[in-house]
Design an enzyme around this catalytic site. Sequence first.
Site, PDB file in Angstrom:
ATOM      1  N   SER A 137       0.825  -1.212   0.000  1.00 19.25           N
ATOM      2  CA  SER A 137       0.000   0.000   0.000  1.00 19.25           C
ATOM      3  C   SER A 137       0.855   1.257   0.000  1.00 19.25           C
ATOM      4  O   SER A 137       1.982   1.264   0.482  1.00 19.25           O
ATOM      5  CB  SER A 137      -0.919   0.017   1.222  1.00 19.25           C
ATOM      6  OG  SER A 137      -1.697  -1.146   1.274  1.00 19.25           O
TER       7      SER A 137
HETATM    8  N1  SAH Z   1      -0.501  -4.683   3.795  1.00 20.30           N
HETATM    9  C1  SAH Z   1       0.089  -5.283   2.639  1.00 20.30           C
HETATM   10  C2  SAH Z   1      -0.910  -5.267   1.517  1.00 20.30           C
HETATM   11  C3  SAH Z   1      -0.790  -6.402   0.602  1.00 20.30           C
HETATM   12  S1  SAH Z   1      -2.005  -6.445  -0.659  1.00 20.30           S
HETATM   13  C4  SAH Z   1       1.332  -4.525   2.236  1.00 20.30           C
HETATM   14  O1  SAH Z   1       1.381  -3.319   2.478  1.00 20.30           O
HETATM   15  O2  SAH Z   1       2.245  -5.113   1.680  1.00 20.30           O
HETATM   16  C5  SAH Z   1      -3.223  -7.480   0.054  1.00 20.30           C
HETATM   17  C6  SAH Z   1      -2.816  -8.865   0.423  1.00 20.30           C
HETATM   18  O3  SAH Z   1      -3.978  -9.582   0.812  1.00 20.30           O
HETATM   19  C7  SAH Z   1      -2.170  -9.670  -0.691  1.00 20.30           C
HETATM   20  O4  SAH Z   1      -0.922 -10.126  -0.259  1.00 20.30           O
HETATM   21  C8  SAH Z   1      -3.147 -10.843  -0.913  1.00 20.30           C
HETATM   22  O5  SAH Z   1      -2.499 -12.048  -1.247  1.00 20.30           O
HETATM   23  C9  SAH Z   1      -3.810 -10.929   0.439  1.00 20.30           C
HETATM   24  N2  SAH Z   1      -5.123 -11.607   0.438  1.00 20.30           N
HETATM   25  C10 SAH Z   1      -6.105 -11.557  -0.481  1.00 20.30           C
HETATM   26  N3  SAH Z   1      -7.155 -12.304  -0.086  1.00 20.30           N
HETATM   27  C11 SAH Z   1      -6.814 -12.828   1.114  1.00 20.30           C
HETATM   28  C12 SAH Z   1      -7.483 -13.682   2.047  1.00 20.30           C
HETATM   29  N4  SAH Z   1      -8.703 -14.161   1.826  1.00 20.30           N
HETATM   30  N5  SAH Z   1      -6.835 -14.022   3.176  1.00 20.30           N
HETATM   31  C13 SAH Z   1      -5.585 -13.542   3.448  1.00 20.30           C
HETATM   32  N6  SAH Z   1      -4.916 -12.732   2.610  1.00 20.30           N
HETATM   33  C14 SAH Z   1      -5.522 -12.381   1.468  1.00 20.30           C
END
Ligand code: SAH
Length: 212
Positions: free
Chosen positions: A65
């Site tokens: 993000s």
């Molecule tokens: N806070 C993280 C954001 C990553 S993007 C950062 O700043 O790096 C969102 C993440 O949610 C991705 O890694 C994706 O794989 C994960 N995601 C999507 N659906 C999910 C679920 N049902 N359970 C756990 N993680 C999930």
Amino acid sequence: MKEKSASAEERKKMVELQIIKRGIKDKKVLEAMNRVPRHLFVPEEMRDLAYSDEPLPIGEGQTISQPFIVAYMTEALKLSGGEKVLEIGTGSGYQTAILAEIVHEVYTVELLSVLSERAQEILKELGYKNIKFLIGDGSRGWPEYAPYDAILVSAAPATVPRALIEQLKINGRMIIPVGTDFQELVLVTRKKDSWLEERLIGVRFVPLITIH
Ligand code: SAH
């Protein structure tokens, strides 16, 4: 050493220009953003952009993000330091580190093992001892350690998952992006037999994948 201080300098600028200037005031959040080496959480070929004002790809079609959104979501939880927090979507682990700087314990769930494993490696190397990791579907939360003082979700479901509300303590808060084409950050406050939902700002997150 030279590189270390250069990145500290870049972080300071990031906090001043992208975070404080846009109204984030929480000292704990600002300090954490000043401390965590964001460049270690982005792919090597993206290091130059680590402190820029944008989300970046982290592989597997996922993104880290934008710094401002990380600060905004963390501030919305009004953390004081002793909390137990659940994070859904570990991704790069950057938001996890910000939370771990501020609170007592972080429980973080990631669906994709490649991303979770990479985040675990970096966070361990940085010395965090207050983070527990789970690889699995975070739309079901992590019931084993519930209830949580706060929940931060960084992937967007179409509607707020009931399972997550149920894993909040009474008066606990959750910040979550909600929507498909159009998304908003929603702040949920759990009450005894109900909950409140407050719509904050428009955002763009990757979808929260639900496994049936
Ligand atoms: N806070 C993280 C954001 C990553 S993007 C950062 O700043 O790096 C969102 C993440 O949610 C991705 O890694 C994706 O794989 C994960 N995601 C999507 N659906 C999910 C679920 N049902 N359970 C756990 N993680 C999930």
